[in-house]
Design a protein around this motif. Structure first.
Motif, PDB file in Angstrom:
ATOM      1  N   ARG A   7       1.109  -1.480  -0.039  1.00 13.26           N
ATOM      2  CA  ARG A   7       0.416  -0.005   0.518  1.00 13.26           C
ATOM      3  C   ARG A   7       0.702   1.355  -0.144  1.00 13.26           C
ATOM      4  N   TYR A   8       2.436   1.526   0.719  1.00 17.32           N
ATOM      5  CA  TYR A   8       2.585   2.618   0.629  1.00 17.32           C
ATOM      6  C   TYR A   8       4.675   2.112  -0.002  1.00 17.32           C
ATOM      7  N   ALA A   9       4.193   2.307  -1.161  1.00 19.91           N
ATOM      8  CA  ALA A   9       5.728   2.734  -1.703  1.00 19.91           C
ATOM      9  C   ALA A   9       6.758   3.127  -0.862  1.00 19.91           C
ATOM     10  N   ASN A  10       7.905   2.884  -1.045  1.00 18.06           N
ATOM     11  CA  ASN A  10       9.288   3.532  -0.178  1.00 18.06           C
ATOM     12  C   ASN A  10       9.189   3.374   1.629  1.00 18.06           C
ATOM     13  N   ARG A  11       9.594   3.987   1.976  1.00 19.96           N
ATOM     14  CA  ARG A  11       9.878   3.817   3.680  1.00 19.96           C
ATOM     15  C   ARG A  11       8.996   4.557   4.485  1.00 19.96           C
TER      16      ARG A  11
ATOM     17  N   PRO B 244       5.395  -3.984   9.574  1.00 21.57           N
ATOM     18  CA  PRO B 244       6.328  -5.042   9.232  1.00 21.57           C
ATOM     19  C   PRO B 244       7.764  -4.423   8.945  1.00 21.57           C
ATOM     20  N   ARG B 245       8.659  -4.717   9.613  1.00 17.35           N
ATOM     21  CA  ARG B 245      10.166  -3.827   9.407  1.00 17.35           C
ATOM     22  C   ARG B 245      11.153  -4.854   8.653  1.00 17.35           C
ATOM     23  N   ASN B 246      10.243  -4.683   6.370  1.00 20.75           N
ATOM     24  CA  ASN B 246      11.641  -6.095   5.934  1.00 20.75           C
ATOM     25  C   ASN B 246      12.356  -5.068   5.483  1.00 20.75           C
TER      26      ASN B 246
ATOM     27  N   GLY C 281       5.481  -1.639   1.559  1.00 19.34           N
ATOM     28  CA  GLY C 281       3.687  -2.145   2.657  1.00 19.34           C
ATOM     29  C   GLY C 281       4.909  -3.971   2.851  1.00 19.34           C
ATOM     30  N   GLY C 282       5.785  -3.869   3.006  1.00 22.02           N
ATOM     31  CA  GLY C 282       6.879  -4.342   4.177  1.00 22.02           C
ATOM     32  C   GLY C 282       6.667  -5.770   3.604  1.00 22.02           C
ATOM     33  N   GLY C 283       6.663  -6.331   3.181  1.00 17.03           N
ATOM     34  CA  GLY C 283       7.535  -7.400   2.253  1.00 17.03           C
ATOM     35  C   GLY C 283       6.506  -8.104   1.629  1.00 17.03           C
ATOM     36  N   LYS C 284       4.516  -7.914   2.661  1.00 14.87           N
ATOM     37  CA  LYS C 284       4.359  -8.996   1.387  1.00 14.87           C
ATOM     38  C   LYS C 284       3.239  -7.923   1.097  1.00 14.87           C
ATOM     39  N   GLY C 285       3.592  -7.247  -0.237  1.00 15.07           N
ATOM     40  CA  GLY C 285       2.581  -5.934  -0.286  1.00 15.07           C
ATOM     41  C   GLY C 285       2.377  -6.131  -1.427  1.00 15.07           C
ATOM     42  N   PHE C 286       1.614  -5.017  -2.143  1.00 18.25           N
ATOM     43  CA  PHE C 286       0.622  -5.382  -3.983  1.00 18.25           C
ATOM     44  C   PHE C 286       1.730  -6.132  -4.652  1.00 18.25           C
ATOM     45  N   ASP C 287       3.038  -6.113  -4.397  1.00 16.05           N
ATOM     46  CA  ASP C 287       3.923  -6.625  -5.259  1.00 16.05           C
ATOM     47  C   ASP C 287       4.031  -7.907  -5.744  1.00 16.05           C
ATOM     48  N   VAL C 288       3.634  -8.413  -4.485  1.00 14.73           N
ATOM     49  CA  VAL C 288       3.644 -10.551  -4.726  1.00 14.73           C
ATOM     50  C   VAL C 288       2.635 -11.005  -4.363  1.00 14.73           C
ATOM     51  N   GLN C 289       1.272 -10.060  -4.899  1.00 12.87           N
ATOM     52  CA  GLN C 289      -0.398 -10.252  -5.063  1.00 12.87           C
ATOM     53  C   GLN C 289      -0.161 -10.982  -6.906  1.00 12.87           C
TER      54      GLN C 289
ATOM     55  N   ASP D  54      -8.996  -5.108   5.750  1.00  9.27           N
ATOM     56  CA  ASP D  54      -8.337  -4.417   6.474  1.00  9.27           C
ATOM     57  C   ASP D  54      -7.512  -5.330   8.013  1.00  9.27           C
ATOM     58  N   GLY D  55      -6.286  -4.486   8.721  1.00  6.58           N
ATOM     59  CA  GLY D  55      -5.448  -5.128   8.805  1.00  6.58           C
ATOM     60  C   GLY D  55      -4.109  -5.795   8.294  1.00  6.58           C
ATOM     61  N   ALA D  56      -3.978  -5.584   7.109  1.00 11.62           N
ATOM     62  CA  ALA D  56      -3.353  -6.442   6.115  1.00 11.62           C
ATOM     63  C   ALA D  56      -1.605  -5.547   6.352  1.00 11.62           C
ATOM     64  N   SER D  57      -0.586  -6.644   6.498  1.00 11.49           N
ATOM     65  CA  SER D  57      -0.026  -6.487   6.952  1.00 11.49           C
ATOM     66  C   SER D  57       0.538  -4.874   7.839  1.00 11.49           C
ATOM     67  N   GLY D  58      -0.924  -4.275   8.651  1.00 12.69           N
ATOM     68  CA  GLY D  58      -0.573  -3.604   9.869  1.00 12.69           C
ATOM     69  C   GLY D  58      -2.104  -2.593   9.431  1.00 12.69           C
ATOM     70  N   TYR D  59      -2.026  -2.045   8.219  1.00 15.65           N
ATOM     71  CA  TYR D  59      -2.778  -1.086   7.550  1.00 15.65           C
ATOM     72  C   TYR D  59      -4.156  -0.776   7.785  1.00 15.65           C
TER      73      TYR D  59
END
Length: 382
Positions: free
Chosen positions: A103-107, A123-125, A133-141, A164-169
């Protein structure tokens, strides 16, 4: 128009000629199986082809721009993006190449932000930080292919629901990405998203470019980069913006008149280059946040004449000179990718914006959809 594309299925390259009905259309949209993920999920590849030979292949996995073919001044086509030939590599060794980021590009510093008085932990990746996005973001769906269409503009629409709540968002987010290629070869990418709760969203594409062509032995550092930005956001040792907007005047970050990437990328006299191991910085575009896409960057390979213009509605541009490519990634055609073999030009909100009140807000509320429009416009300098 019949389109012959080379795609991959189960890691094996296939020549596929699957098209929509022939017509006078100037741009074609085709689709083909691209293999399956380890859990058996089927992945589709969509290829958009313009009349001038420019084409873009997009995978449903990560809504990823897997290939982007562009001609040089002699009409020779080359893939100008780094990536993998095999679907399995995108799954096993994800590295954001060409992917839709969210959901959030960059750091985000320490993976934490506060919204309406409530603290959220992601997640701190990336060391202490959350990245892309914390390692399980939109890029690996694996995104849903909603539709494809040929015509004066060929397009493909992809959708994804993030609960709701995916990767803490917070909030259930329904995202959509539309890739459109016109007859002149301009690739438009539209990011749209809605939420049922206040949240933060910052989406972009993470293509890594070399206008000399992917795998060119000289790398990408002789590409000439122009950025219409008089300020950038300096970072600390953790690659997090300090909050300052620093003038580029008199620094290696001044790309306003255009210069080769190799000019400054290894300048250890600049502490910012030391922190980033090269360029890994956000530029505050002079245009700011705009309603329509405006120029964010221009990248040219003088030898081949290939030119890429990046346009965007967003206020920032992250420039990443492939500093963490260490020769352990085997990319397309068996090429070992090394530092300097490509450059990412990522239009977006500023890094860590939720923790800096002076940055353009990344907040998205119910009833107020998120939208980012960017364009990759290729041409030839003769």
């Amino acid at each position: 128009m019949r389109n012959l594309s080379t795609l991959f299925a189960g890691g094996v390259a296939l020549a596929v000629a699957v098209t929509l009905p022939a017509s006078a259309f100037a741009a074609d949209a085709t689709k083909a199986p691209a293999g399956t993920l380890s859990d058996g999920t089927a992945v589709t590849a969509v290829t958009l082809t313009a009349a001038n030979g420019v084409s873009a292949t997009i995978l449903t996995f990560g809504a990823t721009l897997q290939k982007f073919m562009a001609p040089d001044r002699n009409g020779k086509l080359a893939d100008i993006t780094l990536g993998y030939d095999k679907l399995s590599d995108y799954e096993k060794r994800p590295n954001y190449w060409g992917a839709t980021i969210g959901r959030y590009a960059n750091r985000i510093a320490n993976g934490r932000f506060t919204l309406d008085g409530k603290a959220y932990q992601l997640p701190r990746n990336d060391g202490d930080n959350s990245l892309h996005g914390g390692g399980k973001g939109f890029d690996v769906q694996n995104w849903k292919l909603v539709s494809i269409k040929s015509g004066p503009v060929a397009c493909a629409v992809f959708s994804l629901e993030s609960p709701d709540g995916a990767s803490g968002y917070p909030g259930t987010v329904r995202a959509r990405v539309t890739y459109s290629l016109d007859e002149a070869g301009s690739l438009r990418i539209e990011f749209d998203a809605t939420t049922n709760r206040p949240t933060i969203i910052n989406m972009t594409n993470h293509a890594i470019f070399n206008m000399a062509g992917e795998g060119a032995p000289q790398g990408a550092m002789q590409n000439v980069l122009t950025i219409p930005a008089s300020h950038y956001t300096p970072i600390n040792a953790g690659l997090i913006p300090t909050g300052e907007l620093r003038p580029v005047e008199g620094t290696v970050f001044d790309f306003r008149k255009g210069k080769p990437l190799e000019d400054g990328v290894r300048d250890g006299n600049d502490q910012q280059i030391v922190y980033g191991r090269g360029f890994d910085h956000n530029f505050a575009l002079d245009k700011g946040l705009t309603a329509q896409p405006e120029l964010a960057a221009r990248l040219e390979d003088p030898a081949s004449g290939r030119v890429l213009e990046v346009l965007s509605t967003e206020p920032g541009l992250q420039v990443y000179s492939g500093n963490f490519l260490d020769g352990t990634y085997v990319g397309k055609h068996g090429h070992l990718y090394r530092m300097g073999d490509g450059i990412a030009l990522e239009p977006q909100k500023f890094p860590d914006a939720p923790n800096h009140s002076n940055f353009v807000s990344a907040r998205v509320d119910p009833g107020k959809p998120y939208r980012h429009v960017m364009i990759y416009r290729v041409s030839v300098d003769r």
